[in-house]
Every structure is written in structure tokens, then in C-alpha cells.
Scaffold this active site. Structure first.
Site, PDB file in Angstrom:
ATOM      1  N   SER A 145       0.839  -1.132  -0.029  1.00  0.00           N
ATOM      2  CA  SER A 145      -0.026   0.122  -0.055  1.00  0.00           C
ATOM      3  C   SER A 145       0.827   1.416  -0.059  1.00  0.00           C
ATOM      4  CB  SER A 145      -0.691  -0.101   1.406  1.00  0.00           C
ATOM      5  OG  SER A 145      -1.869   1.072   1.094  1.00  0.00           O
ATOM      6  N   ASN A 146       0.323   2.202   0.252  1.00  0.00           N
ATOM      7  CA  ASN A 146       1.066   3.686   0.545  1.00  0.00           C
ATOM      8  C   ASN A 146       0.662   4.628   1.420  1.00  0.00           C
ATOM      9  OD1 ASN A 146      -1.093   5.535  -0.786  1.00  0.00           O
ATOM     10  ND2 ASN A 146      -0.724   3.895  -2.342  1.00  0.00           N
ATOM     11  N   HIS A 147       1.116   5.622   1.748  1.00  0.00           N
ATOM     12  CA  HIS A 147       0.724   6.646   2.798  1.00  0.00           C
ATOM     13  C   HIS A 147      -0.585   7.463   2.824  1.00  0.00           C
ATOM     14  CE1 HIS A 147       4.426   5.407   4.886  1.00  0.00           C
ATOM     15  NE2 HIS A 147       5.265   5.840   3.918  1.00  0.00           N
TER      16      HIS A 147
END
Ligand code: CTP
Length: 405
Positions: free
Chosen positions: A215-217
Site C-alpha cells: 500500500s502507500n501513505h
């Protein structure tokens, strides 16, 4: 847009003002004056108890219309249908102050006076401003009634905190008149009425095993803020979002998804939207295989094989429609302008919002952002660092101004 210009939208509008018997009823005189200054036409409806706190003569003089209280009061012929004609006449209905008694009556559909009967007949948005003493406001009966009103489509403006008529300090004060009028102006049918906007937000989760994801932030703030602003402008909004802790904005239809594949599917359902804002940080790669049981640690290195996901925005760009405005977001750390312009062209977009993660005040998890809006005609609008709420407003003002040009 400044507060004054937002309130300015009430100019020339037709307003119903319902006043019930709270000490704050005296402020109704100021509300009428402020509205009349905007050349709005105001019809005041009071409950019987309101006259204990503000005189009918005052309200009639300021509004220029007879004040109506009983269901049979008419101010003209055709007494029995007056609540119906008023309910259709108004652009917006403000009930300020709304006592616990009036809130209860509205929540349960009572029609025993002109105010409550007209509320039932009203076709316009209704804004209820409860004002009462702290302990009454916090009573679960009042809270339940206010929730019921919201479920029925009424707008409720939370009272303010401060000194109350009883001498106690707490929540229950009628908010400032400027705040009430701003909220009222927001309820007027907006510039995007009849338009459908699709917004995506948040990250996607690409599962590796039952425990882990790629995933990412992204927190989703930019997309949620845009969705809220679009709804405020009257659009029908669909918000397709990856996992986030954010609350759904009012009047926004939310569709929760997890993976980029689910986001693609949900977006394609709404591919005919008039406006598409692709603010989600979609994962570009997803694991080629999903391990159905947790991967146990063993060797020093673990190699994960990933494959490209579908570029959702590029898909929409390939099949774009005449009436549609497509807006992408570019997250860059280097060669930002060149990369963003390339994405704008390759994905066949109208606009791209460039976000350079290396700039101060920009990026994930910050309350602010610093973006540049790039148009397909080569235009460029660099914005200064500002709260994300304001970024959304400025972006939409520019994009909509250009659409109308
Ligand atoms: N986007 C998308 N589907 C993807 C990847 C990106 O719809 N699988 C959209 C994003 O929501 C954004 C725009 O494409 O509106 C640009 O995303 P960005 O991550 O900046 O660029 P990419 O095209 O993914 O290219 P790169 O990661 O190489 O910068």
C-alpha cells in the site's frame, strides 16, 4: 471565496424564518435585518411562545410582512392553504432559534402551528438551529430528536459554547448570525445541481497474505475534501475510497473498496459521471499471487513478485465522453512539471493537479498542500501552501470557471 461573498448568495432569495420561544429569539430581529440588507424577502413564522421574547411588531416592521403564528393566520385570503403555498414559495427555510419543544414537534411530524405545518409542506432545504440550556441540549431525548431530523433530511447547525441565559456556561447558544447565514447560503441549490461527480480517494490495499498488504501513505483527505465541496455546490457525489479513517461528508454516496481491481470495478459503474476527480493513490503493482495462509519468516530474503495493475484513469481517458471533465493527480518527487504534463497528455485528461512531495507543506498526512493545476491547453496555476479544504475550493473554482468560459 470570502464569508461575505458566500453570504451574498442569499441576495434576492425568498426565505422563511421560523422563530420559537427561546431567549435567543431576540436575535431573530438581527437575522431579519441582515437578510433584508441582502435584498432577501423574509416571511417570519413564530410559535405562540416566541412572542414572550420578541414582539410581533418588531418582526413585522423589519420583515415588511405580517408575522404568521396560527395555522389559520393568512395575511391574505385563502387562510387554510397558506402553509402549503409558503412551503413551495421559499428557496430556503431557517428555524432559529429552535427550542427543544419545536425540535420534538418537527421530529415527530406535528403540524399544530404555522411553523411546524409549513416545515412539513416545505420543498426547500430546512436549516434548524437549536438553542436551549446546556443540560436540555445534552438530554438524550433532544439528541435523538435532532438525529431523527437529520435522518429526515433537515440540516442541523450545532449550537455554540459559552455563557447561557441561566447563568451556566455550556453548549446551547445560538451560533453567530454570520455562521448561520453562511450555512444557509450553502443550502441554496448550487451551481452543480443536476451534475454527477465521481471522486476517488485514499490508498488501495493489495493483499500479500491474510495479514500483509502492499500500500502507500495516502490518508484520503484530498479526495474527501473535494467530495464535500462538490456536494456543497449541489452535485450528486459518488466517493469511491480505499481504506481510510475519515468520516463520510454529508450528502455524499460512499463506496468502500480495498484493492485497485475493486476500485476499477466501482469506478467503471460510474464512468458516465460529468466530473471525475481521480485523487486516489492507486497501487501501480499488485502481488501476482495471494498466499492463503500467513507467510512465515524463514530465509533472510523474501522475493515478492508483483504485476502491473490497470491504470484506471487512463482507461477512462481512452473512453472519455463529450460532456465529461477528467481530472487526475500527479504525485511527483522529481522532474515534476514534465512528468505531470506527460500524464495529462497520455491519460487524455482535461486537468492534472501536480503535487510535489518534496515541497514544504505538501504531501501525505499534512493538513496543508501545495499544488499546481495544469490544463490541457497549456495553462498553469501554481497555488501557494494552504489548508487542503481551501485547496479543494480554489481548484474547483478554477476548473468550473474554465468549464463555463
Ligand atoms: N492512477 C490510476 N490508476 C493507477 C495508477 C494511477 O487511475 N493504477 C491515477 C491516479 O489516481 C492519479 C493519476 O493516475 O490521478 C496519476 O497517478 P501517479 O501515481 O502520479 O502516476 P502514475 O501514472 O501511476 O505513474 P508513476 O507512478 O510512474 O509516477
Amino acid at each position: 471565496m470570502s464569508s461575505t461573498s458566500r453570504i451574498g448568495k442569499l441576495k434576492g432569495k425568498r426565505l422563511l424564518l421560523g422563530v420559537s420561544g427561546s431567549i435567543a429569539a431576540y436575535k431573530a430581529a438581527e437575522i431579519v435585518r441582515a437578510l433584508r440588507k441582502l435584498d432577501a424577502e423574509v416571511q417570519v413564522l413564530t410559535t405562540r411562545d416566541a412572542a414572550q421574547f420578541i414582539t410581533t411588531t418588531t418582526l413585522e416592521t423589519l420583515s415588511g410582512h405580517p408575522v404568521l403564528t396560527e395555522l389559520t393566520d393568512s395575511g391574505e385570503t385563502g387562510a387554510w392553504t397558506r402553509h402549503i403555498t409558503l412551503g413551495r414559495w421559499a428557496d430556503v427555510f431557517l428555524i432559529a432559534p429552535a427550542t427543544a419543544q419545536t425540535v420534538a414537534k418537527l421530529a415527530h411530524g406535528f403540524a399544530d402551528n404555522m411553523l411546524t405545518a409549513t416545515a412539513l409542506a416545505a420543498r426547500c432545504p430546512v436549516l434548524v438551529c437549536p438553542a436551549m440550556d446546556h443540560d436540555m441540549y445534552l438530554h438524550s431525548a433532544v439528541k435523538t430528536n435532532l438525529r431523527t431530523l437529520q435522518d429526515q433530511g433537515y440540516e442541523v447547525l450545532e449550537p455554540g459554547f459559552g455563557e447561557l441565559a441561566s447563568g451556566l456556561v455550556g453548549v446551547g447558544r445560538l451560533p453567530d448570525i454570520e455562521e448561520i447565514l453562511e450555512r444557509l447560503a450553502e443550502l441554496l441549490p448550487g451551481e452543480l445541481r443536476g451534475k454527477h461527480a465521481l471522486v476517488t480517494a485514499g490508498p488501495t490495499y493489495e493483499p500479500i497474505d491474510p495479514v500483509r498488504v502492499v500500500s502507500n501513505h495516502s490518508t484520503g483527505t484530498m479526495g474527501f475534501t473535494l467530495a464535500k465541496d462538490l456536494a456543497r455546490r449541489g452535485a450528486r457525489v459518488t466517493l469511491v475510497t480505499g481504506p481510510t479513517l475519515l468520516d463520510t461528508p454529508d450528502r455524499v454516496h460512499r463506496v468502500d473498496v480495498l484493492t485497485s481491481a475493486e476500485m476499477l470495478e466501482a469506478v467503471l459503474v460510474h464512468r458516465n459521471a460529468d466530473f471525475v476527480f481521480m485523487a486516489a493513490a492507486v497501487a501501480d503493482y499488485t502481488p501476482t499471487e495471494f498466499h492463503s495462509s500467513k507467510i512465515k519468516k524463514a530465509a533472510d530474503h523474501l522475493v515478492l513478485k508483483l504485476r502491473r495493475t490497470t491504470d484506471i484513469l487512463a482507461e477512462l481517458g481512452k473512453n472519455r465522453q463529450e460532456h465529461q471533465t477528467l481530472v487526475g493527480f500527479a504525485m511527483e518527487t522529481e522532474n515534476d512539471l514534465t512528468n505531470a504534463r506527460r500524464k495529462l497528455v497520455e491519460k487524455n485528461l482535461d486537468w492534472i493537479v501536480l503535487n510535489n512531495l518534496t515541497e514544504d507543506g505538501a504531501g501525505f498526512g499534512t493538513g496543508t498542500n501545495r499544488v499546481t493545476l495544469l490544463g490541457k491547453d497549456g495553462s498553469s496555476y501554481p497555488l501557494s501552501v494552504m489548508p487542503k479544504k481551501q485547496v479543494a475550493r480554489v481548484l474547483l473554482d478554477q476548473i468550473l470557471a474554465d468549464n463555463c468560459a
